[in-house]
Motif scaffolding. Structure first.
Motif: not given
Length: 845
Positions: A331-348
């Motif tokens: 989650m990214i936030r600043s002054l009431g505005a928000v955004g999101v980035a999705q990450v998947a981790v595959v270490l197996r």
């Protein structure tokens, strides 16, 4: 050792002659005594880099001397997308030619770019960024425009973000309801004007020292020069410190009224990214869009938060690093505005010869496609024994009887599972069970409805029994009027609930959107403002109640002249649809009908998605968006394509709940075993296996009563009344209470899955099981009276309780235990008691 330039010349030569850099270049570098540069090979396997792209691809920089960060993404042969910015070579190229009246025009070069992908504007004009990685090339257009700013510093645009970035205005610091230490900021900076007053004016101006800026409290406390309860937030050589110091030195200006405000943030990359090695990294780029039209790189001015730091962590500058396999949202936030980035981790380790799992529908295609990306192998198909017990409990809340299990197991038809699903919809228990579930959602409780609960439950039951389209049901609920004992959907409206309460209730139940935060201030995690909330409340302002003809009956009617007033200003608030414009009405018009039409419209994706998500959670144990009543931009679905496709299917089939349920129940995804393998043991959101769940209080009470053939007795109800038929949670039952039946206090009420000492004691030594096993009407007593063998009785109880025949070893252990008992009957009672206390009986698997 040769120079880097010499190695580069050799590499370019190899490219021109078409040689594979991955085979010859390392040898050339070895001969020259140099380390081989990284190539297009995937670090985990043999995938090659097929294409690269730049994000953002079209860049607008407002003003000279400003900067913009870019990231370079590589698409590999295995379909994966990786951040290859650190491997990229950047250069500035002339802008793409623009033809006008047969003349080709070029704007002057306007930028320079560093090795890390940071573009800096040098003059106004157009240019291109050229990026090379291995043998792939990509371009991005750059436009440098006049910022149009006439003031050097504006508090809302330039200074307020500092307090958001370091967390000063978070809910556990100065953004709390009463602030901290007498210093109160708006939550997450949604009100910069109030924050300016709090910092510069309040407290006799003691927080800002214009004469000696370095001695300002807002600099000395965050740097821990003097004691600060929040600890050290930044150092004196940080960007944050310099920004605040320069602002105070300039006189701490607020800027012109109505100055530019941050209204939206864009996050790159836009789609989910996979980190497949422990060394992999993903840089995020954040662009702020301001009300004056400017687009500014604010990557290093925002606050980042990982939803699961055991999966991935993010640095203050937006660099994401993996920790363990799984998925996380940043989650990214600043002054009431928000955004999101999705990450998947595959270490197996990569799965060799990944199996091709059979598919029954698009559900399986979308689920298994993602699982393959995550290198997770789905569990095997569940057995017929597991399926019949599972689908009975999930769809009608009831165990199959021993004869029903026998018939299903003996059926050799390949379509028997689908036929069983169709048959269960025709059972009366289907409507009983799902009206119970919707009674939970719609708070059908005497706490709100007095004597109307049974009437409301009957109406809900009819809706499921007749398969009334879901949109029709919701419209009838929202626009209902009349007496609660006659116009039964009127019980949706609880007496005493204000219009604000109905907004929260309606949005959670039918849109899956939590608006409670926006009741008092702009939503910190979503785009909804307080004005949106109040505009929705105006739709319910006309609702009024009076006493009905019968005892405790309420009569709902509409007062067309009643308006909704702002809680503080007392000004009339016009009705406004969520995220939409103000709505104008005809005289005497019932506003709720207009709201119902908008809410249930096929174009309202929130409505279809919320319904689909709830049904999916009921069958799969977890919503595609979880929690199910928290659909928002910053809480993205675990499988967006699946949610969209299910919602579209639901709309295309006229909001048919039975069609939706059949679609899910017939999928192989639903029919996977609950037994896990080495790859999916930790999977909680990919639906690679069925999620075991404890039977609900009502399911368990009915299951015990059915296996023992001794009905539970509920006060004021006829003998044989089943728990899933009870209209409300006030019906007296100690067993249902300790096993966590829903209290129905609000629309977010969920069933608990926790175990307690009271539950254990009741099962072990309580009368719920023991008394029923000893009852003369129990099948145990009946089968003993029929001179049935111990093996027949053991087999019967396995089929009745667990939906399967006993295994050879289980049968022998049971027979041995019975033989060692003081009496045959006591031994059989102990066996049945142990079976009804087993995890296999208490859980749906």
């Amino acid at each position: 050792m040769p120079s880097n330039a010499k190695i580069l010349r050799v590499r370019n030569l190899l490219r021109r002659v078409g040689t594979a850099a991955g085979t010859v270049l390392p040898l050339v570098c070895f001969l020259y005594g140099a380390a081989a540069p990284k190539t297009g090979h995937d670090a985990k396997g043999d995938a090659f880099l097929e294409e690269i792209s730049i994000e953002p691809a079209s860049i607008v920089i407002s003003g000279i001397g400003e900067s913009q960060t870019v990231i370079v993404t590589g698409r590999f042969a295995d379909g994966s997308l990786r951040d290859v910015t650190r491997l990229a070579e950047f250069s500035v190229a002339p802008p793409a030619p623009v033809s006008s009246h047969s003349l080709t025009l070029h704007a002057p070069l306007a930028i320079e770019i560093g090795k890390s992908g940071v573009i800096t504007s040098k003059s106004l004009g157009l240019a291109q960024v050229k990026v090379v990685v291995s043998n792939q090339t990509a371009f991005a257009s750059v436009s440098v425009k006049d910022s149009g700013r006439t003031e050097k510093l504006n508090f809302a645009a330039d200074i307020a973000p500092v307090f958001s970035r370091v967390g000063c205005n978070s809910s556990n610091c100065h953004g709390a309801l009463n602030g901290q230490g007498g210093f109160k900021l708006s939550l997450f900076g949604y009100d910069p004007d109030a924050d300016y007053r709090a910092i510069v004016k309040d407290g006799n101006g003691r927080r800002v020292d214009l004469k000696f800026p370095e001695e300002s409290l807002i600099l000395m406390k965050p740097t821990f020069t003097i004691r600060h309860g929040g600890g050290q937030l930044f150092s004196e050589d940080s960007l944050e410190y310099r920004a605040l110091l320069n602002w105070i030195s300039a006189g701490a200006p607020q800027g012109k009224p109505g100055g530019p405000r941050l209204e939206q943030i864009l996050v790159y990359p836009r789609d989910q990214r996979f980190l497949t090695t422990a060394e992999a990294r993903q840089q995020l780029v954040v662009i702020g869009k301001y009300t004056d039209g400017r687009e500014v790189d604010i990557t290093r001015q925002v606050r980042y938060h990982s939803s699961d730091e055991t999966v991935a962590v993010v640095s203050p500058n937006g660099l994401v690093s993996p920790r363990r396999s799984g998925e996380a949202n940043i989650m990214i936030r600043s002054l009431g505005a928000v955004g999101v980035a999705q990450v998947a981790v595959v270490l197996r380790p990569a799965v060799e010869n990944y199996p091709r799992t059979p598919r029954n529908s698009y559900i399986d295609d979308l689920v298994f496609r993602k699982l393959e990306k995550l290198q997770i192998i789905p569990s095997d198909l569940c057995t017929d024994n597991e399926f019949i017990r599972r689908v009975y409990l999930d769809l009608i809340g009831t165990l199959p009887t021993a004869p029903e299990v026998q018939r299903f197991l003996n059926d050799r038809s390949p379509a028997k599972r689908s036929r069983l699903i169709d048959a269960l919809f025709r059972r009366p228990e289907y409507a009983d069970f799902w009206s119970l579930k919707w009674g939970d959602l719609l708070t059908n409780s005497p706490q709100f409805l007095y004597n109307g609960t049974a009437y409301f439950q009957a109406w809900l039951r009819e809706a499921f029994a007749t398969n009334r389209p879901y949109d029709v049901t919701v419209r009838q609920l929202l626009a209902s009027s009349g007496g609660t004992y006659q116009a039964l959907p009127t019980n949706f409206y609880a007496a005493g609930k204000k219009p604000e309460d109905m907004v929260t209730f309606t949005s959670q139940a039918f849109l899956g959107v939590s608006l409670e935060c926006a009741r008092c201030h702009d939503h910190p995690n979503e785009r909804w403002k307080r004005d949106d909330f109040l505009g929705m409340a105006a739709f319910f302002s006309q609702v009024k109640f009076k006493n009905g003809v019968r005892n405790n009956e309420r009569f709902l009617y509409i007062d067309p002249d009643k308006e909704f007033q702002h809680p503080q200003t007392k000004q009339i608030v016009p009705a406004k649809l969520l995220g939409g414009p103000q709505v104008f009405f005809w005289p005497q018009e019932d506003r709720r009908a207009r709201l119902a039409a908008w809410l249930t419209s096929p174009s309202n994706l929130y409505f279809a998605r919320a319904a689909v998500n709830r049904i999916w959670r009921e069958f799969m144990g977890r919503g595609i968006v979880d929690p199910v009543d928290d659909l928002r931009f910053t809480n993205p679905p675990s499988n967006p394509a699946l949610l969209d496709r299910l919602a579209r299917d639901f709309v295309e089939h006229g909001f048919d709940l039975q069609h939706l349920m059949k679609r899910i129940l017939n999928s192989r995804t639903y029919q996977l075993s609950s037994k896990t393998n080495d790859t999916n043991r930790d999977d909680s959101s990919g639906y690679s296996h069925y999620t075991m769940r404890r039977l609900t209080a009502e399911q368990l009470a009915d299951a015990i009563a059915q296996v023992t053939a001794v009905p539970e007795k509920y006060p004021f109800f006829y003998p044989g009344k089943r728990a899933i038929q009870l209209p409300d949670p006030i019906v007296d039952s100690y067993f249902l209470t300790i096993f966590d039946r829903a209290t129905r206090e609000n629309a977010t009420c969920t069933r608990k899955q926790t175990a307690s000492l009271a539950q254990s004691l009741n099962l072990v030594s309580g009368e719920m099981i023991n008394a029923k096993l000893r009852n003369q009407g129990s099948p145990l007593v009946r089968l003993i009276g029929q001179a049935r063998s111990d093996r027949d009785i053991v087999r019967y109880f396995y089929l009745a309780a667990l939906g399967r025949r006993p295994r050879v070893q289980e049968m022998e252990l049971a027979i041995q235990a019975i033989a060692k008992s003081n009496s045959r009957r006591e031994g059989l009672e102990d066996f049945a008691w142990a079976l009804l206390n087993s995890k296999e009986f208490l859980y749906n698997h």
